[in-house]
Scaffold this active site. Structure first.
Site, short mmCIF file in Angstrom:
data_model
loop_
_atom_site.label_atom_id
_atom_site.label_comp_id
_atom_site.label_asym_id
_atom_site.label_seq_id
_atom_site.Cartn_x
_atom_site.Cartn_y
_atom_site.Cartn_z
N HIS A 1 -2.78 2.75 -5.62
CA HIS A 1 -3.60 1.60 -5.26
C HIS A 1 -3.86 0.71 -6.47
O HIS A 1 -3.94 -0.52 -6.34
CB HIS A 1 -4.92 2.06 -4.65
CG HIS A 1 -5.60 0.98 -3.84
ND1 HIS A 1 -5.06 0.46 -2.69
CD2 HIS A 1 -6.76 0.31 -4.04
CE1 HIS A 1 -5.85 -0.48 -2.20
NE2 HIS A 1 -6.89 -0.59 -3.00
N LYS B 1 -2.08 -2.20 7.95
CA LYS B 1 -3.23 -1.64 8.67
C LYS B 1 -3.28 -2.20 10.09
O LYS B 1 -2.98 -3.37 10.32
CB LYS B 1 -4.53 -1.98 7.93
CG LYS B 1 -4.74 -1.20 6.65
CD LYS B 1 -6.10 -1.49 6.05
CE LYS B 1 -6.38 -0.61 4.84
NZ LYS B 1 -7.73 -0.88 4.27
N ARG C 1 -1.00 -1.49 -6.90
CA ARG C 1 -1.13 -2.64 -5.97
C ARG C 1 -2.03 -3.70 -6.57
O ARG C 1 -1.72 -4.90 -6.52
CB ARG C 1 -1.68 -2.13 -4.64
CG ARG C 1 -2.02 -3.21 -3.60
CD ARG C 1 -2.38 -2.53 -2.28
NE ARG C 1 -3.19 -3.34 -1.39
CZ ARG C 1 -2.70 -4.19 -0.50
NH1 ARG C 1 -1.41 -4.40 -0.43
NH2 ARG C 1 -3.51 -4.86 0.31
N ARG D 1 0.84 -1.19 0.00
CA ARG D 1 0.00 0.00 0.00
C ARG D 1 0.88 1.25 0.00
O ARG D 1 2.03 1.21 0.46
CB ARG D 1 -0.90 0.03 1.24
CG ARG D 1 -1.83 -1.17 1.39
CD ARG D 1 -2.60 -1.08 2.69
NE ARG D 1 -3.56 -2.16 2.85
CZ ARG D 1 -3.31 -3.30 3.50
NH1 ARG D 1 -2.12 -3.49 4.05
NH2 ARG D 1 -4.24 -4.23 3.60
N TYR E 1 -9.38 -10.94 -6.59
CA TYR E 1 -8.46 -11.17 -7.70
C TYR E 1 -8.74 -12.47 -8.43
O TYR E 1 -8.16 -12.74 -9.48
CB TYR E 1 -7.01 -11.15 -7.19
CG TYR E 1 -6.66 -9.80 -6.60
CD1 TYR E 1 -6.48 -8.70 -7.41
CD2 TYR E 1 -6.58 -9.63 -5.22
CE1 TYR E 1 -6.21 -7.45 -6.86
CE2 TYR E 1 -6.31 -8.39 -4.67
CZ TYR E 1 -6.13 -7.30 -5.50
OH TYR E 1 -5.87 -6.07 -4.97
N HIS F 1 -3.75 -8.82 3.83
CA HIS F 1 -5.20 -8.79 4.06
C HIS F 1 -5.53 -9.57 5.32
O HIS F 1 -5.04 -10.69 5.52
CB HIS F 1 -5.95 -9.40 2.88
CG HIS F 1 -5.94 -8.56 1.65
ND1 HIS F 1 -6.08 -9.07 0.38
CD2 HIS F 1 -5.82 -7.21 1.49
CE1 HIS F 1 -6.05 -8.09 -0.49
NE2 HIS F 1 -5.89 -6.95 0.15
#
Length: 313
Positions: free
Chosen positions: A258, A188, A261, A166, A293, A284
């Site tokens: 993004h 995150k 990414r 990210r 994806y 994730h």
């Protein structure tokens, strides 16, 4: 702006206890300030056109206690109709309200009832990720030569395309984040993960470090340093991506970090990466996020069926 104490306490709780990022905290703060202004405007019959000027410092917890689920529905309707918020934006506000009221009732014991307990999240249509194909990515990376600080910018773009990190993660990288061929990435919620640096990343990194400008700030040394000797901001990286894209042979509309990414993740999946490995690489928390994806698989299946010899019957 002076905020009510219960709101200030909640925002502190978000970062210190739940580990939310400063960016997420600002989003929660924005949503809750808007919510309290809306509630006050309804109660006192104030003009919604001047909602951004409403002072919420006097909105007491007693006013919050009077709220019901119908009031939250009214706020969500206002966000959709008057402010034109998308389903995704309204879903974020629902998450904010749920977290806020859960804190007031469960953690602080300031409420007897939680009006947001049964507040539904708007349905969000599944969006396919936008990405560059391999040829477009090659043309994009080739356009870095036109940049003034090409070794630095090239290294950042190689990291995006090879590691799928990210933009916030790229900005937070430090010199000590690198240990031989491993890169420590803080994702995150301050979750740490290790990412392997392939040959392309190592070569780009070695070339950049030869020309890296000295850091003029305080604290840990950032890996990527701006021309002024400071740590990069997300917005600056986005501008660099935009400049490179404009110099590309075939510029992609509204290309962002993004989308780079997404490009990385899509190419890895096409190359045979399994979904669990991809989840670990991308950082994730849920494999459901990574599964966006797998749309590539559907395209490939369609192509196989089109090429079936019996298709000519």
């Amino acid at each position: 702006m002076k905020l009510p104490k219960y709101l200030r306490d909640f925002l502190i709780y978000l970062t210190t206890i739940t580990g939310k990022s400063p960016r997420t905290r600002k989003e929660y703060e924005y949503d809750l300030i808007l919510f309290l202004r809306f509630i006050k405007a309804i109660e006192q019959d104030l003009d919604m056109k001047n909602i951004h000027k409403i002072d919420i410092s006097d909105v007491t917890i007693d006013s919050i206690k009077e709220l019901a689920l119908e009031d939250l529905y009214l706020f969500m309707e206002y966000c959709e109709v008057q402010r034109g918020n998308s389903a995704a934006s309204r879903a974020r506000k629902v998450a904010t309200l749920k977290s806020f009221f859960k804190y007031l009732k469960g953690k602080r014991r300031l409420l007897e009832e939680n009006p947001a307990e049964h507040l539904e999240t708007p349905k969000i249509g599944k969006r396919q990720p936008v990405y560059l194909n391999f040829q477009e990515a090659q043309q994009f990376i080739g356009a870095v030569d036109y940049q003034h600080h090409s070794s630095r910018d090239y290294c950042m773009m190689v990291f995006f395309l090879n590691l799928g990190i990210r933009v916030s993660e790229l900005c937070s990288l430090n010199l000590h984040s690198i240990n031989d061929r491993m890169l420590t990435v803080i994702g995150k919620g301050d979750k740490e993960r290790q990412v392997y640096l392939n040959d392309a990343c190592l070569t780009a990194l070695e070339n950049y470090l030869l020309e890296r400008k000295p850091y003029k700030g305080e604290g840990p040394e950032p890996l990527f340093v701006s021309q002024k000797g400071t740590r990069f901001a997300r917005q600056t990286i986005a501008k660099i991506v935009k400049q490179i894209n404009q110099n590309s042979v075939t510029p992609k509309e509204k290309l962002t970090p993004h989308k780079l990414r997404h490009t990385s993740a899509t190419m890895m999946y096409k190359a045979g990466a399994d979904i669990r490995s991809l989840q670990a690489i991308l950082g994730h928390s849920s494999v459901a996020t990574t599964q966006i994806y797998t749309h590539i698989e559907d395209e490939q299946i369609q192509e196989v069926l089109k090429n079936n010899p019996f298709n000519s019957l």
